[in-house]
Scaffold this motif. Sequence first.
Motif, mmCIF file in Angstrom:
data_model
loop_
_atom_site.group_PDB
_atom_site.id
_atom_site.type_symbol
_atom_site.label_atom_id
_atom_site.label_comp_id
_atom_site.label_asym_id
_atom_site.label_seq_id
_atom_site.Cartn_x
_atom_site.Cartn_y
_atom_site.Cartn_z
ATOM 1 N N SER A 127 1.021 -1.192 -0.089
ATOM 2 C CA SER A 127 -0.511 -0.160 -0.224
ATOM 3 C C SER A 127 0.967 1.116 -0.159
ATOM 4 C CB SER A 127 -1.153 0.254 1.499
ATOM 5 O OG SER A 127 -1.880 0.955 1.042
ATOM 6 N N GLY A 128 0.624 1.731 -0.268
ATOM 7 C CA GLY A 128 1.056 3.725 -0.611
ATOM 8 C C GLY A 128 2.381 3.598 -2.057
ATOM 9 N N GLU A 171 -3.390 2.900 -3.026
ATOM 10 C CA GLU A 171 -3.134 2.383 -1.318
ATOM 11 C C GLU A 171 -4.285 1.306 -1.286
ATOM 12 O OE1 GLU A 171 -1.807 4.358 0.980
ATOM 13 O OE2 GLU A 171 -1.848 6.207 -1.037
ATOM 14 N N SER A 173 -3.597 -2.901 -1.529
ATOM 15 C CA SER A 173 -2.288 -3.608 -1.631
ATOM 16 C C SER A 173 -2.168 -4.959 -2.454
ATOM 17 C CB SER A 173 -2.325 -3.880 0.068
ATOM 18 O OG SER A 173 -2.678 -4.011 0.483
ATOM 19 N N GLY A 283 -10.930 3.158 5.732
ATOM 20 C CA GLY A 283 -9.631 4.318 5.815
ATOM 21 C C GLY A 283 -9.444 4.670 4.076
ATOM 22 N N ARG A 296 -5.523 2.095 12.068
ATOM 23 C CA ARG A 296 -4.395 2.099 11.144
ATOM 24 C C ARG A 296 -5.144 2.865 10.579
ATOM 25 N NH1 ARG A 296 0.811 -0.899 10.473
ATOM 26 N NH2 ARG A 296 0.417 0.183 8.521
ATOM 27 N N LYS A 297 -4.734 3.847 9.277
ATOM 28 C CA LYS A 297 -5.281 4.686 8.575
ATOM 29 C C LYS A 297 -5.043 4.069 7.268
ATOM 30 C CE LYS A 297 -5.127 8.494 11.881
ATOM 31 N NZ LYS A 297 -5.217 10.134 11.628
ATOM 32 N N ASN A 298 -4.640 3.097 7.216
ATOM 33 C CA ASN A 298 -4.788 2.365 5.596
ATOM 34 C C ASN A 298 -6.493 2.125 5.128
ATOM 35 O OD1 ASN A 298 -2.452 1.253 7.485
ATOM 36 N ND2 ASN A 298 -1.316 0.900 5.583
ATOM 37 N N HIS A 302 -7.584 -5.020 -0.229
ATOM 38 C CA HIS A 302 -6.128 -6.301 -0.820
ATOM 39 C C HIS A 302 -6.671 -7.010 -2.109
ATOM 40 C CE1 HIS A 302 -2.473 -8.538 -0.016
ATOM 41 N NE2 HIS A 302 -3.341 -9.986 -0.204
ATOM 42 N N TYR A 329 -1.015 -5.816 8.973
ATOM 43 C CA TYR A 329 -1.795 -4.852 9.493
ATOM 44 C C TYR A 329 -3.366 -4.977 8.874
ATOM 45 C CZ TYR A 329 -1.769 -2.620 4.725
ATOM 46 O OH TYR A 329 -2.632 -2.310 3.480
#
Length: 363
Positions: A127-128, A171, A173, A283, A296-298, A302, A329
């Motif tokens: 992610s990210g 964002e 994954s 998120g 978590r803020k993810n 997925h 996470y």
Amino acid sequence: MEGPESLKFTEKTGKTEDDYFQLIAGENDNDRRIDRIIRKILPELSLSKVYSSIRKGLIRINGGKVSEKKRVKKDDKISVHKSLYYPYTAGSVTSESIGRIKPPALQMDKINVIFENEFILAVDKPSGIPVQDSRKPGSELISWLKEYVNNTRPEEGLSFTPGPLNRIDKETSGLVFFSGNLYGAREFSEWIRLHLCRKFYLAIVSGIFDLKKEWTKWEDKLLKVPNNPKVQVSEKGLYACSFVKPLAVCSEKNISLLLVSIKTGRTHQIRVQCGERQHHIIGDKIYGGASTQLQRKNLFLHSWMMGFPPEKRKYLNLPEFLSAQIPDYFAMEIENNFGKEMLAWIINQPYNEIINGFNTYYI
């Protein structure tokens, strides 16, 4: 313009060999024009920029300046000035400034190649990290993959650049597929076009689902909002189809764990369809899931598994399915909110169980 001109430091050029990336031409590059090879390596460069860079000696063959029509031979050393790879601030670029400027760092230790053969590469994207982003060259997954391929497959040539065969949001994954060669790109893309691959995602969303329900078919028309990153449901949009099955619920936090399979692959498809039904993905800052009930803020989406058509996968030497490991996470929140048994079931990668129960709904 052709002729030897040493890359060793001179007052005339102000360049040293350390200012260049050194690439070796492979079998696929033999007798190709240098300008066309560079366009494959650096597609973000305009053709006029390629020509001017060749004339200025920023692109060389075997240490010498050449014309843009020069044809490359197998095992030729192609030198590409580092300023063409990385964006620089205003002002002149010198040997000293190149030494100070570092390319955007990817978390390479967190990127795993799940599967690889001559046709296909499957990568587990964290992610990210965007799959591709022309605004920030060097910071996306495709840049990491090009470097990986150049390091591991130098004999296969520079003129074929691996390209993404599917895309997931920055964002999100999980699984992303890249072409290993032209045959793999064409074959896999045809499977995707004909909806022959079975794609499964995991998502944690707001709201409680009825666990007695099996697969539910969601159909919408999605339209890109002009001058906006969002996509919206609109009769003017393109057809989008997803299948959704609830796996578990947590009444205390008013959240559910979903298994989602997409038939079409529209931009932000799962995120928009979940938000439209008031089951926002936790998120998701764009589509209403920003207020998270989790630690978590993810974005809790997925790309988990993909299965390949049984009658065709042999052509690309692929297994029955491939899967991407759940991020730590994500796994923690599944265990904390939906139980250890649910997490164990996911880790066990139950593709056959899923696909056998899914096929009757996939119409």
